[in-house]
Design a protein around this motif. Structure first.
Motif, mmCIF file in Angstrom:
data_model
loop_
_atom_site.group_PDB
_atom_site.id
_atom_site.type_symbol
_atom_site.label_atom_id
_atom_site.label_comp_id
_atom_site.label_asym_id
_atom_site.label_seq_id
_atom_site.Cartn_x
_atom_site.Cartn_y
_atom_site.Cartn_z
ATOM 1 N N ASP A 19 -23.603 21.986 7.437
ATOM 2 C CA ASP A 19 -23.641 23.411 7.754
ATOM 3 C C ASP A 19 -24.991 24.045 7.426
ATOM 4 O O ASP A 19 -25.360 25.067 8.024
ATOM 5 C CB ASP A 19 -22.528 24.144 6.986
ATOM 6 C CG ASP A 19 -21.146 23.830 7.548
ATOM 7 O OD1 ASP A 19 -21.064 23.384 8.707
ATOM 8 O OD2 ASP A 19 -20.157 24.026 6.814
ATOM 9 N N PRO A 23 -30.618 24.272 13.462
ATOM 10 C CA PRO A 23 -30.147 23.789 14.765
ATOM 11 C C PRO A 23 -30.883 22.523 15.179
ATOM 12 O O PRO A 23 -32.099 22.411 15.020
ATOM 13 C CB PRO A 23 -30.457 24.949 15.710
ATOM 14 C CG PRO A 23 -30.465 26.159 14.824
ATOM 15 C CD PRO A 23 -31.020 25.692 13.513
ATOM 16 N N ALA A 54 -24.926 16.915 13.882
ATOM 17 C CA ALA A 54 -25.753 18.036 14.327
ATOM 18 C C ALA A 54 -26.111 17.883 15.808
ATOM 19 O O ALA A 54 -26.093 18.853 16.575
ATOM 20 C CB ALA A 54 -27.017 18.130 13.475
ATOM 21 N N ARG A 57 -22.907 18.506 17.856
ATOM 22 C CA ARG A 57 -22.570 19.926 17.873
ATOM 23 C C ARG A 57 -23.425 20.678 18.889
ATOM 24 O O ARG A 57 -22.935 21.575 19.592
ATOM 25 C CB ARG A 57 -22.747 20.540 16.483
ATOM 26 C CG ARG A 57 -21.594 20.285 15.537
ATOM 27 C CD ARG A 57 -21.807 20.957 14.194
ATOM 28 N NE ARG A 57 -20.591 20.912 13.382
ATOM 29 C CZ ARG A 57 -20.486 21.433 12.166
ATOM 30 N NH1 ARG A 57 -21.536 22.046 11.613
ATOM 31 N NH2 ARG A 57 -19.349 21.361 11.501
ATOM 32 N N ARG A 58 -24.690 20.305 18.971
ATOM 33 C CA ARG A 58 -25.550 20.973 19.954
ATOM 34 C C ARG A 58 -25.051 20.682 21.373
ATOM 35 O O ARG A 58 -24.965 21.593 22.205
ATOM 36 C CB ARG A 58 -26.996 20.507 19.798
ATOM 37 C CG ARG A 58 -27.928 21.186 20.794
ATOM 38 C CD ARG A 58 -29.329 20.670 20.706
ATOM 39 N NE ARG A 58 -30.160 21.332 21.703
ATOM 40 C CZ ARG A 58 -31.411 21.014 21.968
ATOM 41 N NH1 ARG A 58 -31.988 20.035 21.315
ATOM 42 N NH2 ARG A 58 -32.092 21.663 22.886
ATOM 43 N N ARG A 61 -21.793 22.652 22.418
ATOM 44 C CA ARG A 61 -21.818 24.093 22.690
ATOM 45 C C ARG A 61 -21.545 24.381 24.166
ATOM 46 O O ARG A 61 -21.019 25.441 24.512
ATOM 47 C CB ARG A 61 -23.152 24.693 22.261
ATOM 48 C CG ARG A 61 -23.332 24.759 20.749
ATOM 49 C CD ARG A 61 -24.573 25.561 20.368
ATOM 50 N NE ARG A 61 -24.422 26.985 20.673
ATOM 51 C CZ ARG A 61 -23.914 27.875 19.841
ATOM 52 N NH1 ARG A 61 -23.488 27.500 18.644
ATOM 53 N NH2 ARG A 61 -23.832 29.139 20.186
ATOM 54 N N GLU A 66 -19.613 28.843 20.432
ATOM 55 C CA GLU A 66 -19.895 28.949 19.000
ATOM 56 C C GLU A 66 -18.881 28.187 18.150
ATOM 57 O O GLU A 66 -19.167 27.862 16.990
ATOM 58 C CB GLU A 66 -19.925 30.421 18.591
ATOM 59 C CG GLU A 66 -18.605 31.140 18.783
ATOM 60 C CD GLU A 66 -18.699 32.622 18.452
ATOM 61 O OE1 GLU A 66 -17.625 33.237 18.264
ATOM 62 O OE2 GLU A 66 -19.815 33.147 18.374
ATOM 63 N N ASP A 69 -19.896 24.880 16.267
ATOM 64 C CA ASP A 69 -20.601 24.847 14.993
ATOM 65 C C ASP A 69 -19.684 24.683 13.797
ATOM 66 O O ASP A 69 -20.160 24.542 12.665
ATOM 67 C CB ASP A 69 -21.424 26.134 14.823
ATOM 68 C CG ASP A 69 -22.515 26.251 15.870
ATOM 69 O OD1 ASP A 69 -22.930 25.210 16.417
ATOM 70 O OD2 ASP A 69 -22.951 27.391 16.148
ATOM 71 N N ARG A 70 -18.375 24.690 14.037
ATOM 72 C CA ARG A 70 -17.425 24.472 12.939
ATOM 73 C C ARG A 70 -16.494 23.306 13.239
ATOM 74 O O ARG A 70 -15.449 23.161 12.607
ATOM 75 C CB ARG A 70 -16.604 25.755 12.680
ATOM 76 C CG ARG A 70 -17.418 26.869 12.033
ATOM 77 C CD ARG A 70 -17.878 26.468 10.633
ATOM 78 N NE ARG A 70 -18.673 27.493 9.956
ATOM 79 C CZ ARG A 70 -19.989 27.557 10.001
ATOM 80 N NH1 ARG A 70 -20.664 26.644 10.691
ATOM 81 N NH2 ARG A 70 -20.636 28.494 9.357
#
Length: 391
Positions: A19, A23, A54, A57-58, A61, A66, A69-70
């Motif tokens: 977290d 980015p 990471a 997650r990108r 998206r 959003e 990101d969790r």
């Protein structure tokens, strides 16, 4: 992702580090970031795990906004996961049918189960892969009405479940599986569940239509002009009188074309002022005839999915192009026309002709400040090139 990587990640240190990362930038200096994290005392395994997440997650998206990101992901799980905008539509189908408890068999990373739980429905998500089931548990943790079980779809207990959602895995560790009997669960098993309770089955949009049950509702879904899936709905989840549906989701919101059966074709007609390109979901659902009639359009050829008319299509189900010139499909003639119009940027579309657009564009060698769309197709018995501009 393997179990060791997951263990590194699912620790307070791992989740906090993930977290806290900036980015992910694929063009950035990843080696320097790795060195920096190692210098802070983090183990190589943990650094690799958080950087992989990471990166995922990108990418996620695009599907989850959003919420990505969790969430946690696997490569395969993200690839097959339903987009959140589409999963919300699926969830609404269960809610609208009055279902209170849904079993998601083969839940993957939990995308559809997440959307179902968010509407307040109870959901039991079943996933056979240990790592993926753990990922789904993490993603569904905020919803107390969602439960994840590791196991197979075939062995899942369904007593009391009101409806079932299935997204059969269509590839193994190394390859895509072409035979529906090899999917997990198999297509026969999935459709067999419909004998006892309503089901929704997500499939690839290119599935052989002969495999689809005639007595169910089949819905093709496109997002931003890309057909992403087809869903078979049965029982109370299927709408009365609907057997074919094309759902289009985009910046305009969502719109749907429905029918009781494949649409009757319209006859070909002469070229009008505009060429209309139906959305892929309309083509796959075989609703082109209904779309044509709604637009007052005709087809350009009996076997080609282009429509034509004298007015632009003000419809989410088609894009329109103003026809500037009808030309023979001849490279020399096209080169002269592009040069005369100073067209240097050419988008090439084609249907009904065996031409490689990239190679054809290269041979045309367009130069100039203007742009246009060149449509290579057949009109009647002629091979033609239609020079057009987007409306």
């Amino acid at each position: 992702m393997d179990v060791a990587e997951l263990r590194h990640l699912l620790t307070p240190e791992g989740l906090r580090l993930l977290d806290d990362l900036p980015p992910y930038d694929s063009q950035g200096d990843v080696l320097r970031m790795v060195a920096g994290l190692r210098a802070q005392g983090h183990s190589p395994g943990l650094v690799a795990a958080v950087l992989t997440q990471a990166r995922l997650r990108r990418r996620a998206r695009a599907k989850f906004g959003e919420f990505a990101d969790r969430m946690l992901f696997t490569e395969a799980g993200l690839e097959q996961a339903t987009r959140l905008s589409v999963a919300a539509v699926h969830a609404g189908r269960f809610q609208g049918a009055g279902v209170r408890w849904v079993a998601d068999l083969g839940c993957g990373i939990g995308a559809d189960a997440l959307a179902i739980a968010a509407l307040g429905l109870d959901v039991t998500a079943v996933e056979r892969d240990e790592v993926t089931a753990a990922i789904a548990s993490f993603n569904l943790a905020p919803w107390g009405n969602a439960r994840v079980e590791q196991g197979t779809a075939e062995e899942a207990a369904l007593d009391g479940v009101g409806a079932v959602w299935l997204d059969p895995a269509r590839r193994d560790a190394s390859r895509r599986l072409d035979d529906p009997a090899d999917w997990s669960p198999s297509l026969d098993f999935a459709f067999g569940l419909a004998e006892h309770r309503p089901i929704g089955v997500k499939l690839g949009p290119g599935i052989d239509r002969d495999l689809l049950p005639a007595d169910a509702e089949t819905q093709w879904v496109s997002v931003d002009r890309e057909v992403v899936e087809v869903v078979v709905w049965t029982g109370a989840l299927a709408r009365p009188g609907v057997r074919r549906a094309a759902l289009v989701i985009g910046d305009h919101g969502s719109a749907e074309l429905t029918a009781a059966a494949d649409a009757e074709d319209v006859d070909p007609g002469p070229l009008g002022t505009y060429l209309h390109e139906p959305d892929g979901s309309v083509i796959r659902a075989r609703l082109i005839g209904d779309l044509a009639r709604s637009l007052g359009a005709t087809t350009v050829h009996p076997q080609i999915a282009y429509l034509t008319g004298d007015a632009p299509a003000e419809s989410p189900f088609a894009r329109s192009f103003r026809i500037l010139a009808e030309l023979p499909l001849d490279e020399r003639a096209l080169r002269r026309e592009l040069a005369a119009r100073r067209i240097g940027t050419v988008e090439i579309k084609k249907r009904g002709v065996d031409i490689d657009p990239a190679q054809f564009r290269k041979r045309l060698a367009p130069k100039g400040p203007e742009s246009a769309t060149l449509v290579l197709t057949r009109v009647g018995g002629r091979r033609v090139a239609l020079l057009t501009e987007r409306v």
